[in-house]
Design a protein around this motif. Sequence first.
Motif, PDB file in Angstrom:
ATOM      1  N   ALA A  18      17.139 -14.272   7.843  1.00 25.52           N
ATOM      2  CA  ALA A  18      18.122 -14.736   6.853  1.00 25.52           C
ATOM      3  C   ALA A  18      19.429 -15.126   7.545  1.00 25.52           C
ATOM      4  O   ALA A  18      20.073 -16.110   7.169  1.00 25.52           O
ATOM      5  N   ILE A  19      19.809 -14.374   8.562  1.00 26.74           N
ATOM      6  CA  ILE A  19      21.014 -14.708   9.340  1.00 26.74           C
ATOM      7  C   ILE A  19      20.800 -16.029  10.080  1.00 26.74           C
ATOM      8  O   ILE A  19      21.679 -16.894  10.093  1.00 26.74           O
ATOM      9  N   ARG A  20      19.610 -16.187  10.670  1.00 26.81           N
ATOM     10  CA  ARG A  20      19.299 -17.456  11.341  1.00 26.81           C
ATOM     11  C   ARG A  20      19.291 -18.618  10.352  1.00 26.81           C
ATOM     12  O   ARG A  20      19.667 -19.741  10.696  1.00 26.81           O
ATOM     13  N   ALA A  21      18.877 -18.357   9.112  1.00 23.36           N
ATOM     14  CA  ALA A  21      18.864 -19.412   8.087  1.00 23.36           C
ATOM     15  C   ALA A  21      20.288 -19.904   7.825  1.00 23.36           C
ATOM     16  O   ALA A  21      20.517 -21.104   7.667  1.00 23.36           O
ATOM     17  N   ILE A  22      21.252 -18.970   7.787  1.00 21.83           N
ATOM     18  CA  ILE A  22      22.654 -19.371   7.617  1.00 21.83           C
ATOM     19  C   ILE A  22      23.090 -20.246   8.787  1.00 21.83           C
ATOM     20  O   ILE A  22      23.686 -21.313   8.595  1.00 21.83           O
ATOM     21  N   ASP A  23      22.787 -19.809   9.995  1.00 24.54           N
ATOM     22  CA  ASP A  23      23.175 -20.586  11.175  1.00 24.54           C
ATOM     23  C   ASP A  23      22.544 -21.973  11.170  1.00 24.54           C
ATOM     24  O   ASP A  23      23.203 -22.966  11.506  1.00 24.54           O
ATOM     25  N   GLU A  24      21.281 -22.056  10.780  1.00 28.79           N
ATOM     26  CA  GLU A  24      20.588 -23.347  10.722  1.00 28.79           C
ATOM     27  C   GLU A  24      21.268 -24.277   9.716  1.00 28.79           C
ATOM     28  O   GLU A  24      21.470 -25.457   9.983  1.00 28.79           O
TER      29      GLU A  24
END
Length: 148
Positions: A18-24
């Motif tokens: 989910a954190i990576r989704a924000i970064d993406e």
Amino acid sequence: KDLIMTIALIAFDGSENAIRAIDELLNTLDTSKLHVHLLNVCEPVQVNELLFSQDPVLTMLSINKAHEEAGWTLLAPAKARLESAGVAVDAYVRIGNPAEVIAGFSREYHCDLIVMGTRGMGAIKNLLLGSVASKVIHLTEKPLLLVK
């Protein structure tokens, strides 16, 4: 000037994905034209949590309140991360079936895009029930950005 905003719903469960989704999302879209609805969905109270309670209604309310508070705590760093990138963001905590709440929320708030990690917390539960992401795919007509 072209002022078209992208309204994105980020379904956030606190997982690494989910954190990576924000970064993406931050790396993919123009953050100056982005409005994010940051959503955490808490599972509803399970019947077995109420079985030995003297007052099931009071117990249900206190468990829901605890789930909701945990949801807000989980959202705080994600909200701060988005705000520090200059993104307009509103945060929400809802209780219910995660996939159904996410799909319904995206319609209600006219989101252009749903962003989420492909596997959140609770790998065993996902194994048994199928992932929330795959359920959302079947429940929505909105474009999805799935990040693992």
